[in-house]
Design a protein around this motif. Structure first.
Motif, PDB file in Angstrom:
ATOM      1  N   LEU A 102      -1.336  -8.210  42.288  1.00  0.00           N
ATOM      2  CA  LEU A 102      -0.670  -9.138  41.356  1.00  0.00           C
ATOM      3  C   LEU A 102      -1.461 -10.441  41.288  1.00  0.00           C
ATOM      4  N   TRP A 152      -6.871 -13.950  36.714  1.00  0.00           N
ATOM      5  CA  TRP A 152      -7.746 -13.834  35.543  1.00  0.00           C
ATOM      6  C   TRP A 152      -7.102 -14.391  34.291  1.00  0.00           C
ATOM      7  N   GLN A 153      -5.818 -14.778  34.393  1.00  0.00           N
ATOM      8  CA  GLN A 153      -5.120 -15.276  33.219  1.00  0.00           C
ATOM      9  C   GLN A 153      -4.909 -16.784  33.240  1.00  0.00           C
ATOM     10  N   ALA A 203     -10.078 -17.075  29.591  1.00  0.00           N
ATOM     11  CA  ALA A 203      -8.866 -17.252  28.800  1.00  0.00           C
ATOM     12  C   ALA A 203      -8.937 -18.532  27.985  1.00  0.00           C
ATOM     13  N   SER A 217     -11.338 -12.270  24.267  1.00  0.00           N
ATOM     14  CA  SER A 217     -10.010 -11.796  24.667  1.00  0.00           C
ATOM     15  C   SER A 217     -10.057 -10.336  25.095  1.00  0.00           C
ATOM     16  N   LEU A 221     -11.678  -9.850  28.451  1.00  0.00           N
ATOM     17  CA  LEU A 221     -10.717 -10.279  29.472  1.00  0.00           C
ATOM     18  C   LEU A 221      -9.621  -9.230  29.638  1.00  0.00           C
ATOM     19  N   PHE A 222      -9.171  -8.711  28.503  1.00  0.00           N
ATOM     20  CA  PHE A 222      -8.154  -7.662  28.500  1.00  0.00           C
ATOM     21  C   PHE A 222      -8.613  -6.484  29.357  1.00  0.00           C
ATOM     22  N   ILE A 224      -8.478  -7.287  33.051  1.00  0.00           N
ATOM     23  CA  ILE A 224      -7.123  -7.274  33.595  1.00  0.00           C
ATOM     24  C   ILE A 224      -6.548  -5.864  33.643  1.00  0.00           C
ATOM     25  N   THR A 275      -4.984  -3.886  36.752  1.00  0.00           N
ATOM     26  CA  THR A 275      -3.675  -3.242  36.713  1.00  0.00           C
ATOM     27  C   THR A 275      -3.789  -1.780  37.147  1.00  0.00           C
ATOM     28  N   GLN A 302      -4.059  -1.569  40.744  1.00  0.00           N
ATOM     29  CA  GLN A 302      -2.757  -1.753  41.385  1.00  0.00           C
ATOM     30  C   GLN A 302      -1.951  -0.450  41.374  1.00  0.00           C
TER      31      GLN A 302
END
Lengths: 336, 278
Positions: free
Chosen positions: A264, A270-271, A292, A312, A315-316, A319, A323, A326
């Motif tokens: 998390l 990163w945001q 960002a 963007s 970056l997406f 992330i 995720t 995770q």
């Protein structure tokens, strides 16, 4: 009859959620993907025929072409990497430490302390940033404290020197060795890549660690309180001291939560945006620029919407990768 | 055993008190300095006592800035967003938990997937859609795109699944419509979840910043966080005026602080529930 009713009701009930998430979350992603392939400058609709289609140019300008766009983008990636490398371990360690202390049975007033640690997490990031601007100001609290122990504090938000560069400076290396300054990768020299977070970035790091540790402490605490007491008692009877208990009993049982908090943290770091926007706008010398904020600035200040959208998307992807990491780590836990 | 316990307790309290200071003193500094004069704030930033006590900062907040306007906008937007989220999220959560209809699984999977979409990468995309729809720079733009949230749907669905079905079955047999059953039987039973969602929605809407940045540019539509950010980086950016800025930030924090003190266990529930969604 009843099932038809239920089908109708079901769809009606979820319709607002589906519509709004579709129109304001999924549709925008598709639209932005298109814009990232164009040179749209914000005038009129990006879907008119006159908008130049540039294919992958916006992406190649970030990765392969020499120039300011790549230099800024890679600088923002570097800054964010250092930010992640400091924030994630520090906030995790602090959250875990606080949770372990707050969980001790003999302490009184635990709920007060828990509340105190968690409070910063629920307040407005913008309002908190204003407070920290003052705390790290020239004549602010941090420099007053430093002056108390005889240290002349830096001008935090004007200081673009990197921590690693500063460390090297103390051992006499104050300029880049030729091998590092003449060669590089992806538009930055090795010397630039190895700067470390700037002094200004450290103030933002302190703020973020301070606001997020409380939430993660609660997650650790929830896990600690679910731990069966017999396990702890058994280890006490076995004569384990508190360090051994922590190392061999508590930490292994906290592993899933530790993974959760770490990932998390990776997703969240990163945001980072609000704090950058309010406190530094990427200054000084671009050392607090993050992807960002750069994507926002590129689109809404430089009116290069195509390149902004491309940033963007990169970056997406970063992330999404975090995720997936995770999900994968937590799946391991469930199957074992 | 005994002395070691004592040492542990002492070390424990020392750590707790040190960190309590670290976590709370910034708020003390904020409070104290918003009542200081500018020279006093610059000379004694750490002091918790303003000397002399000055209301100049607050006077300037209300006379020299658009603070009352931002406050009004924030209240309006927050109330509509909170009511909307609680209603739409619980409606969808109920349908996903209790109603059998084709596509239910797919929609739930979609909701879960959407939760993973990071907000900041959507700034440009959201602006594009608002622009295309012709609602950029309006209250609609501030409210509509974020009036439902996937995490809220998830929390409500989890809750409804834990409620026994017997009550609503009785209502159904009595001939109540699906909406009627949801509204007058199930919803009243969902009070704890509704309170959690209300509080999280209130806090989230009140503090929302990046969305307002791309939804509006008209200063008449600024909410508190947006106005505050403007105040700091805009006209006053170069000057100090810290009592004024800290006071404005303080006023923006107070509503959430009050809600937090009263309802902290619901915040805690939200934080730990949010963690399990992964």
């Amino acid at each position: 009859m009843r099932t038809r009713n239920e089908t109708l009701a079901g769809w009606l009930f979820v319709a607002p959620v589906v519509l709004i998430l579709g129109v304001f979350l999924l549709l925008p992603i598709v639209m932005a993907l298109w814009v990232s392939l164009t040179g749209w400058n914000g005038q009129g609709s990006p879907f008119r025929s006159g908008v130049p289609f540039v294919g992958g140019d916006n992406y190649t300008s970030l990765f392969t072409e020499d120039g300011l766009p790549r230099q800024d983008f890679m600088t923002s990636i570097r800054n964010n990497l250092y930010y992640v490398a400091l924030v994630v371990p520090v906030q995790t360690a602090l959250a875990l430490g606080l949770a372990l202390v707050v969980n001790q049975r003999m302490l009184k007033g635990k709920s007060f302390f828990r509340t105190a640690f968690y409070f910063p997490s629920v307040t407005s990031s913008v309002a908190i940033s204003v407070v920290f601007l003052f705390i790290f100001a020239n004549s602010g609290a941090v420099n007053a404290l430093l002056a108390g122990v005889g240290i002349d504090g830096p001008v935090w938000f004007d200081d673009s020197r990197g921590l690693i560069h500063l460390l090297l400076d103390t051992v006499g290396v104050n300029s880049a060795p030729g091998a590092l300054s003449n060669h590089g990768v992806l538009g930055l020299t090795w010397w630039d890549w190895l700067s470390g977070p700037s002094v200004a970035m450290c103030a933002i790091i302190a703020l973020v660690v301070w606001t997020t540790s409380g939430t993660f402490m609660l997650m650790f605490l929830a896990a600690l309180q679910q731990m069966p007491q017999q396990v702890e008692e058994a280890s006490l009877i076995d004569g384990a001291n508190s360090w051994q208990r922590l190392r061999y009993v508590t930490l292994p049982m906290l592993r899933p939560t530790l993974f959760l908090v770490l990932t998390l943290g990776l997703i969240g770091t990163w945001q980072v945006f609000d704090q950058i926007y309010v406190m530094s706008q990427g200054n000084p010398a671009k050392t607090t620029l993050t992807p960002a904020f750069l994507s926002y600035r590129t689109a809404f200040k430089d009116f290069e919407y195509g390149r902004g959208a491309a940033i963007s998307f990169v970056l997406f992807l970063i992330i999404v990768a975090m995720t997936l990491l995770q999900r994968w780590l937590l799946r391991e836990r469930r199957s074992s | 055993m005994k002395p070691r316990g004592l040492v542990n307790t002492f070390v424990g309290y020392s750590i707790l008190i040190f960190f309590a200071l670290v976590f709370l003193y910034p708020f003390v500094i904020q409070l104290a300095n918003s009542f200081k004069t500018e020279p006093d704030a610059a000379d004694n930033p750490l002091s918790p006592v303003p000397n002399p006590v000055s209301f100049a900062g607050f006077e300037r907040i209300f006379e020299g800035t658009n603070f009352p306007l931002w406050l009004g906008n924030s209240l309006l937007v927050t109330v509509v967003l909170t009511v909307g989220r609680v209603f739409f999220d619980s409606l969808a959560g109920y349908a996903l938990a209790r109603l059998r209809f084709g596509g239910r699984r797919a929609i739930f999977a979609g909701v879960i997937a959407v939760m993973a979409v990071p907000g900041v990468v959507l700034l440009i995309p959201k602006f594009l859609v608002l622009n295309q729809l012709g609602i950029y720079d309006s209250y609609t733009a501030l409210i509509l795109p974020i009036i439902v949230d996937a995490a809220g749907v998830f929390i409500m669905k989890q809750f409804f699944e834990s409620v026994p079905a017997s009550m609503e079955e009785a209502a159904r047999i009595d001939g109540a419509s699906v909406f009627r059953t949801y509204w007058s039987v199930v919803l009243p039973m969902a009070r704890p979840a509704l309170i959690t969602l209300t509080i999280l929605s209130f806090q989230g809407s009140w503090n929302e910043f990046p969305h307002t940045l791309v939804a509006v540019q008209d200063p008449d539509l600024f909410t508190l966080p947006r106005g505050l950010a403007d105040l700091v980086s805009g006209s006053l950016g170069t000057g100090t005026q810290y009592p004024l800025k800290l006071g404005a930030a303080l006023l923006a924090t107070i509503p959430v602080a009050i809600i937090f003190v009263i309802f902290q266990r619901y915040f805690v529930r939200g934080a730990t529930e949010g963690a399990e969604k992964g």
